[in-house]
Design a protein around this motif. Structure first.
Motif, PDB file in Angstrom:
ATOM      1  N   ALA A  14      -1.944 -42.587 -41.822  1.00  0.00           N
ATOM      2  CA  ALA A  14      -1.986 -44.030 -42.395  1.00  0.00           C
ATOM      3  C   ALA A  14      -0.980 -44.948 -41.604  1.00  0.00           C
ATOM      4  CB  ALA A  14      -1.197 -43.779 -43.910  1.00  0.00           C
ATOM      5  N   CYS A  15      -0.052 -44.576 -41.011  1.00  0.00           N
ATOM      6  CA  CYS A  15       0.804 -45.590 -40.270  1.00  0.00           C
ATOM      7  C   CYS A  15       1.197 -45.151 -38.962  1.00  0.00           C
ATOM      8  CB  CYS A  15       2.289 -45.628 -41.059  1.00  0.00           C
ATOM      9  SG  CYS A  15       3.202 -44.250 -40.922  1.00  0.00           S
ATOM     10  N   GLY A  16       0.951 -44.146 -38.499  1.00  0.00           N
ATOM     11  CA  GLY A  16       0.987 -43.915 -36.922  1.00  0.00           C
ATOM     12  C   GLY A  16       2.195 -43.059 -36.691  1.00  0.00           C
ATOM     13  N   ALA A  17       3.309 -42.958 -37.635  1.00  0.00           N
ATOM     14  CA  ALA A  17       4.587 -42.225 -37.340  1.00  0.00           C
ATOM     15  C   ALA A  17       4.379 -40.797 -36.837  1.00  0.00           C
ATOM     16  CB  ALA A  17       5.275 -42.178 -38.579  1.00  0.00           C
ATOM     17  N   GLU A  18       4.981 -40.367 -35.831  1.00  0.00           N
ATOM     18  CA  GLU A  18       5.112 -39.091 -35.279  1.00  0.00           C
ATOM     19  C   GLU A  18       5.835 -38.282 -36.309  1.00  0.00           C
ATOM     20  OE1 GLU A  18       7.325 -39.044 -31.514  1.00  0.00           O
ATOM     21  OE2 GLU A  18       5.411 -40.046 -30.551  1.00  0.00           O
ATOM     22  N   LEU A  19       5.059 -37.065 -36.744  1.00  0.00           N
ATOM     23  CA  LEU A  19       5.560 -36.352 -37.750  1.00  0.00           C
ATOM     24  C   LEU A  19       5.879 -34.775 -37.201  1.00  0.00           C
ATOM     25  CD1 LEU A  19       3.055 -37.521 -40.575  1.00  0.00           C
ATOM     26  CD2 LEU A  19       5.477 -38.021 -40.380  1.00  0.00           C
ATOM     27  N   PHE A  20       4.878 -34.148 -36.715  1.00  0.00           N
ATOM     28  CA  PHE A  20       4.971 -32.753 -36.352  1.00  0.00           C
ATOM     29  C   PHE A  20       4.682 -32.458 -34.982  1.00  0.00           C
ATOM     30  CE2 PHE A  20       3.979 -33.124 -40.810  1.00  0.00           C
ATOM     31  CZ  PHE A  20       5.096 -32.076 -41.486  1.00  0.00           C
ATOM     32  N   ARG A  21       4.984 -31.568 -34.209  1.00  0.00           N
ATOM     33  CA  ARG A  21       4.562 -31.057 -32.732  1.00  0.00           C
ATOM     34  C   ARG A  21       3.815 -29.774 -33.039  1.00  0.00           C
ATOM     35  NH1 ARG A  21       7.030 -34.038 -29.194  1.00  0.00           N
ATOM     36  NH2 ARG A  21       9.121 -34.602 -29.609  1.00  0.00           N
ATOM     37  N   SER A  22       2.940 -29.775 -32.290  1.00  0.00           N
ATOM     38  CA  SER A  22       2.235 -28.284 -31.942  1.00  0.00           C
ATOM     39  C   SER A  22       2.761 -27.136 -31.742  1.00  0.00           C
ATOM     40  CB  SER A  22       1.035 -28.835 -31.065  1.00  0.00           C
ATOM     41  OG  SER A  22       1.597 -28.800 -29.720  1.00  0.00           O
ATOM     42  N   THR A  23       3.798 -27.393 -31.291  1.00  0.00           N
ATOM     43  CA  THR A  23       4.814 -26.166 -31.113  1.00  0.00           C
ATOM     44  C   THR A  23       5.466 -25.646 -32.486  1.00  0.00           C
ATOM     45  OG1 THR A  23       6.432 -27.538 -30.278  1.00  0.00           O
ATOM     46  CG2 THR A  23       5.151 -26.487 -28.670  1.00  0.00           C
ATOM     47  N   HIS A  24       5.268 -26.136 -33.319  1.00  0.00           N
ATOM     48  CA  HIS A  24       5.801 -26.124 -34.713  1.00  0.00           C
ATOM     49  C   HIS A  24       4.559 -25.522 -35.491  1.00  0.00           C
ATOM     50  CE1 HIS A  24       9.707 -28.450 -33.857  1.00  0.00           C
ATOM     51  NE2 HIS A  24       9.779 -27.249 -33.124  1.00  0.00           N
ATOM     52  N   LYS A  25       3.475 -25.472 -34.923  1.00  0.00           N
ATOM     53  CA  LYS A  25       2.398 -25.204 -35.880  1.00  0.00           C
ATOM     54  C   LYS A  25       2.094 -23.826 -35.791  1.00  0.00           C
ATOM     55  CE  LYS A  25      -2.407 -26.830 -36.543  1.00  0.00           C
ATOM     56  NZ  LYS A  25      -3.236 -25.756 -36.727  1.00  0.00           N
ATOM     57  N   PHE A  26       1.576 -22.954 -36.975  1.00  0.00           N
ATOM     58  CA  PHE A  26       1.372 -21.644 -37.029  1.00  0.00           C
ATOM     59  C   PHE A  26       0.238 -21.249 -37.889  1.00  0.00           C
ATOM     60  CE2 PHE A  26       4.073 -22.006 -40.471  1.00  0.00           C
ATOM     61  CZ  PHE A  26       3.926 -20.952 -41.208  1.00  0.00           C
TER      62      PHE A  26
END
Length: 148
Positions: A60-72
């Motif tokens: 919606a707004c482009g804010a950086e929220l999560f990194r792929s290194t924190h994805k599981f």
């Protein structure tokens, strides 16, 4: 989720648009999930099984929220992260929309769009034992520069 992971509902977002302005920016399905706290169907989102490196932004707004290194991979049907990029990127609201099953809603701190929910104590082998269950439709992945 305990009260330490909830934020005051009166926290003001930094990007405020009218419903009509949001409808101009978002597809009908994006609007339903991001602005009306809907949920996309499990196992159909474009990022459910993505392993590419990069940063996930609020659609919606482009804010950086999560990194792929924190994805599981949690097997829940939606992208799962064990932590946001930074705590100030998201806000938390109590969600009692399902009787007898209280949850904690996760919203974008910049535009107050619904992202999904966060759960704890599920036993995942992650640094935080948290599962941020986020709708793919709420995210855009900016891929990291990869050498060829």
């Amino acid at each position: 989720m305990n009260d330490e992971h909830t934020t005051s509902p009166d926290l003001q977002p930094r990007l405020v648009l009218t419903p009509d302005q949001w409808r101009e920016r978002l597809s009908d399905e994006e609007y339903h999930v991001l602005r009306e706290s809907g949920t996309e169907a499990p196992f159909v989102g474009e990022y459910t099984d993505t392993t590419a490196e990069g940063v996930y932004h609020c659609r919606a707004c482009g804010a950086e929220l999560f990194r792929s290194t924190h994805k599981f991979h949690s097997g829940c049907g939606w992208p799962s992260f064990f932590a946001p990029l930074a705590e100030d990127r998201v806000r938390y609201l109590k969600d009692e929309s399902i009787p007898g099953r209280p949850r904690t809603e996760v919203r974008c701190a910049r535009c107050d769009s619904h992202l999904g929910h966060v759960f704890s104590g599920e036993g995942f082998d992650t640094p935080t034992d948290m599962r941020y269950c986020i709708n793919s439709i709420c995210l855009d992945l900016e891929l990291s520069d990869q050498p060829e």
